[in-house]
Design a protein around this motif. Structure first.
Motif, PDB file in Angstrom:
ATOM      1  N   ASN A  46      95.348 -16.444 -71.871  1.00  0.00           N
ATOM      2  CA  ASN A  46      97.035 -16.566 -71.820  1.00  0.00           C
ATOM      3  C   ASN A  46      97.329 -16.535 -70.374  1.00  0.00           C
ATOM      4  O   ASN A  46      98.648 -16.535 -70.264  1.00  0.00           O
ATOM      5  N   TRP A  47      96.433 -16.396 -69.384  1.00  0.00           N
ATOM      6  CA  TRP A  47      96.757 -16.181 -67.889  1.00  0.00           C
ATOM      7  C   TRP A  47      96.579 -17.362 -67.341  1.00  0.00           C
ATOM      8  O   TRP A  47      95.654 -18.341 -67.547  1.00  0.00           O
ATOM      9  N   SER A  48      97.398 -17.770 -66.325  1.00  0.00           N
ATOM     10  CA  SER A  48      96.977 -18.978 -65.601  1.00  0.00           C
ATOM     11  C   SER A  48      97.706 -18.676 -64.249  1.00  0.00           C
ATOM     12  O   SER A  48      98.678 -17.944 -64.050  1.00  0.00           O
ATOM     13  N   TRP A  49      97.017 -19.601 -63.188  1.00  0.00           N
ATOM     14  CA  TRP A  49      97.607 -19.344 -61.705  1.00  0.00           C
ATOM     15  C   TRP A  49      97.419 -20.807 -61.266  1.00  0.00           C
ATOM     16  O   TRP A  49      96.821 -21.751 -61.590  1.00  0.00           O
ATOM     17  N   GLN A  50      98.461 -21.140 -60.448  1.00  0.00           N
ATOM     18  CA  GLN A  50      98.356 -22.469 -59.778  1.00  0.00           C
ATOM     19  C   GLN A  50      98.041 -22.186 -58.442  1.00  0.00           C
ATOM     20  O   GLN A  50      98.717 -21.426 -57.601  1.00  0.00           O
ATOM     21  N   LEU A  51      97.063 -23.120 -57.869  1.00  0.00           N
ATOM     22  CA  LEU A  51      96.751 -22.981 -56.539  1.00  0.00           C
ATOM     23  C   LEU A  51      96.842 -24.523 -55.849  1.00  0.00           C
ATOM     24  O   LEU A  51      96.880 -25.281 -56.231  1.00  0.00           O
ATOM     25  N   LYS A  52      96.950 -24.068 -54.440  1.00  0.00           N
ATOM     26  CA  LYS A  52      97.229 -24.994 -53.647  1.00  0.00           C
ATOM     27  C   LYS A  52      96.000 -26.002 -53.528  1.00  0.00           C
ATOM     28  O   LYS A  52      94.990 -25.469 -53.881  1.00  0.00           O
ATOM     29  N   GLU A  53      96.121 -27.321 -52.837  1.00  0.00           N
ATOM     30  CA  GLU A  53      94.954 -28.005 -52.571  1.00  0.00           C
ATOM     31  C   GLU A  53      93.581 -27.510 -52.250  1.00  0.00           C
ATOM     32  O   GLU A  53      92.633 -27.500 -53.035  1.00  0.00           O
ATOM     33  N   GLU A  54      93.546 -26.994 -51.204  1.00  0.00           N
ATOM     34  CA  GLU A  54      91.969 -26.553 -50.828  1.00  0.00           C
ATOM     35  C   GLU A  54      91.592 -25.446 -51.533  1.00  0.00           C
ATOM     36  O   GLU A  54      90.673 -25.441 -51.911  1.00  0.00           O
ATOM     37  N   GLU A  55      92.287 -24.439 -51.956  1.00  0.00           N
ATOM     38  CA  GLU A  55      92.035 -23.534 -52.695  1.00  0.00           C
ATOM     39  C   GLU A  55      91.403 -23.652 -54.086  1.00  0.00           C
ATOM     40  O   GLU A  55      90.445 -23.610 -54.689  1.00  0.00           O
ATOM     41  N   GLY A  56      92.401 -24.692 -54.889  1.00  0.00           N
ATOM     42  CA  GLY A  56      92.227 -25.276 -56.005  1.00  0.00           C
ATOM     43  C   GLY A  56      90.898 -25.894 -56.205  1.00  0.00           C
ATOM     44  O   GLY A  56      90.154 -25.953 -57.100  1.00  0.00           O
ATOM     45  N   GLU A  57      90.625 -26.992 -55.183  1.00  0.00           N
ATOM     46  CA  GLU A  57      89.724 -27.966 -54.939  1.00  0.00           C
ATOM     47  C   GLU A  57      88.136 -26.925 -55.007  1.00  0.00           C
ATOM     48  O   GLU A  57      87.224 -27.344 -55.428  1.00  0.00           O
ATOM     49  N   SER A  58      88.179 -25.722 -54.309  1.00  0.00           N
ATOM     50  CA  SER A  58      87.253 -25.121 -54.121  1.00  0.00           C
ATOM     51  C   SER A  58      86.730 -24.522 -55.681  1.00  0.00           C
ATOM     52  O   SER A  58      85.628 -24.368 -56.064  1.00  0.00           O
ATOM     53  N   VAL A  59      87.685 -23.772 -56.038  1.00  0.00           N
ATOM     54  CA  VAL A  59      87.615 -23.394 -57.590  1.00  0.00           C
ATOM     55  C   VAL A  59      87.062 -24.335 -58.407  1.00  0.00           C
ATOM     56  O   VAL A  59      86.015 -24.136 -59.360  1.00  0.00           O
ATOM     57  N   TYR A  60      87.870 -25.488 -58.271  1.00  0.00           N
ATOM     58  CA  TYR A  60      87.249 -26.616 -59.449  1.00  0.00           C
ATOM     59  C   TYR A  60      85.833 -27.087 -59.310  1.00  0.00           C
ATOM     60  O   TYR A  60      84.996 -27.159 -60.248  1.00  0.00           O
ATOM     61  N   ASN A  61      85.411 -27.359 -57.998  1.00  0.00           N
ATOM     62  CA  ASN A  61      84.155 -27.539 -57.661  1.00  0.00           C
ATOM     63  C   ASN A  61      83.001 -26.625 -58.073  1.00  0.00           C
ATOM     64  O   ASN A  61      82.147 -26.977 -58.750  1.00  0.00           O
ATOM     65  N   GLN A  62      83.476 -25.291 -57.707  1.00  0.00           N
ATOM     66  CA  GLN A  62      82.632 -24.128 -58.396  1.00  0.00           C
ATOM     67  C   GLN A  62      82.435 -24.048 -59.641  1.00  0.00           C
ATOM     68  O   GLN A  62      81.490 -23.970 -60.440  1.00  0.00           O
ATOM     69  N   TYR A  63      83.570 -24.182 -60.417  1.00  0.00           N
ATOM     70  CA  TYR A  63      83.434 -24.251 -61.974  1.00  0.00           C
ATOM     71  C   TYR A  63      82.717 -25.379 -62.406  1.00  0.00           C
ATOM     72  O   TYR A  63      81.765 -25.247 -63.417  1.00  0.00           O
ATOM     73  N   LYS A  64      83.073 -26.573 -62.000  1.00  0.00           N
ATOM     74  CA  LYS A  64      82.348 -27.838 -62.518  1.00  0.00           C
ATOM     75  C   LYS A  64      80.713 -27.604 -62.312  1.00  0.00           C
ATOM     76  O   LYS A  64      79.962 -27.946 -63.307  1.00  0.00           O
ATOM     77  N   GLU A  65      80.280 -27.086 -60.948  1.00  0.00           N
ATOM     78  CA  GLU A  65      78.758 -26.736 -60.833  1.00  0.00           C
ATOM     79  C   GLU A  65      78.297 -25.906 -61.826  1.00  0.00           C
ATOM     80  O   GLU A  65      77.138 -25.947 -62.251  1.00  0.00           O
ATOM     81  N   TRP A  66      79.000 -24.693 -62.396  1.00  0.00           N
ATOM     82  CA  TRP A  66      78.546 -23.766 -63.073  1.00  0.00           C
ATOM     83  C   TRP A  66      78.574 -24.234 -64.465  1.00  0.00           C
ATOM     84  O   TRP A  66      77.582 -23.944 -65.280  1.00  0.00           O
ATOM     85  N   LEU A  67      79.305 -25.345 -64.951  1.00  0.00           N
ATOM     86  CA  LEU A  67      79.475 -25.617 -66.344  1.00  0.00           C
ATOM     87  C   LEU A  67      78.232 -26.710 -66.341  1.00  0.00           C
ATOM     88  O   LEU A  67      77.495 -26.467 -67.495  1.00  0.00           O
ATOM     89  N   GLY A  68      78.002 -27.502 -65.327  1.00  0.00           N
ATOM     90  CA  GLY A  68      76.595 -28.224 -65.335  1.00  0.00           C
ATOM     91  C   GLY A  68      75.215 -27.276 -65.520  1.00  0.00           C
ATOM     92  O   GLY A  68      74.481 -27.664 -66.259  1.00  0.00           O
ATOM     93  N   GLU A  69      75.242 -26.381 -64.668  1.00  0.00           N
ATOM     94  CA  GLU A  69      74.189 -25.448 -64.823  1.00  0.00           C
ATOM     95  C   GLU A  69      73.788 -24.806 -66.215  1.00  0.00           C
ATOM     96  O   GLU A  69      73.006 -24.725 -66.637  1.00  0.00           O
ATOM     97  N   GLN A  70      74.990 -24.485 -66.909  1.00  0.00           N
ATOM     98  CA  GLN A  70      75.353 -23.763 -68.222  1.00  0.00           C
ATOM     99  C   GLN A  70      74.642 -24.824 -69.138  1.00  0.00           C
ATOM    100  O   GLN A  70      73.942 -24.510 -70.358  1.00  0.00           O
ATOM    101  N   LEU A  71      74.942 -26.076 -69.135  1.00  0.00           N
ATOM    102  CA  LEU A  71      74.481 -27.308 -69.875  1.00  0.00           C
ATOM    103  C   LEU A  71      73.261 -27.438 -69.976  1.00  0.00           C
ATOM    104  O   LEU A  71      72.242 -27.536 -70.882  1.00  0.00           O
ATOM    105  N   VAL A  72      72.531 -27.281 -68.476  1.00  0.00           N
ATOM    106  CA  VAL A  72      71.172 -27.385 -68.340  1.00  0.00           C
ATOM    107  C   VAL A  72      70.360 -26.148 -69.003  1.00  0.00           C
ATOM    108  O   VAL A  72      69.295 -26.671 -69.807  1.00  0.00           O
ATOM    109  N   GLN A  73      70.997 -25.134 -68.750  1.00  0.00           N
ATOM    110  CA  GLN A  73      70.185 -23.961 -69.428  1.00  0.00           C
ATOM    111  C   GLN A  73      70.033 -24.150 -70.937  1.00  0.00           C
ATOM    112  O   GLN A  73      69.357 -23.898 -71.636  1.00  0.00           O
ATOM    113  N   GLN A  74      71.148 -24.735 -71.661  1.00  0.00           N
ATOM    114  CA  GLN A  74      71.305 -24.929 -73.234  1.00  0.00           C
ATOM    115  C   GLN A  74      70.327 -25.890 -73.477  1.00  0.00           C
ATOM    116  O   GLN A  74      69.597 -25.591 -74.839  1.00  0.00           O
ATOM    117  N   ASN A  75      69.950 -26.659 -72.676  1.00  0.00           N
ATOM    118  CA  ASN A  75      69.155 -27.904 -73.014  1.00  0.00           C
ATOM    119  C   ASN A  75      67.713 -27.625 -72.649  1.00  0.00           C
ATOM    120  O   ASN A  75      66.643 -28.397 -73.065  1.00  0.00           O
TER     121      ASN A  75
END
Length: 76
Positions: A46-75
């Motif tokens: 239920n928590w959320s934070w709004q981030l400016k472009e540079e900080e948000g893009e960094s979080v987005y990319n790290q989360y995307k990379e982590w999700l991809g790694e989780q998918l590989v581990q599941q397979n």
């Protein structure tokens, strides 16, 4: 292997440290009047934070990379 935690700074001068597995959603928001800047929203339950472009893009990319790694581990 990526990190299992992510740290980011909010516009309210707060620093947040979260386990990547607890993040529910990282969303790239549309540009809005009057500044037309790109922002990102990070949701954890239920928590959320709004981030400016540079900080948000960094979080987005790290989360995307982590999700991809989780998918590989599941397979394995």
């Amino acid at each position: 292997m990526s990190k299992s935690f992510i740290e980011f700074h909010t516009g309210a001068s707060s620093t947040i440290l979260i386990k990547l597995e607890n993040i529910t959603l990282v969303k790239k928001n549309p540009r809005e009047y009057p500044e037309y800047e790109i922002t990102y929203s990070v949701f954890v339950n239920n928590w959320s934070w709004q981030l400016k472009e540079e900080e948000g893009e960094s979080v987005y990319n790290q989360y995307k990379e982590w999700l991809g790694e989780q998918l590989v581990q599941q397979n394995k």
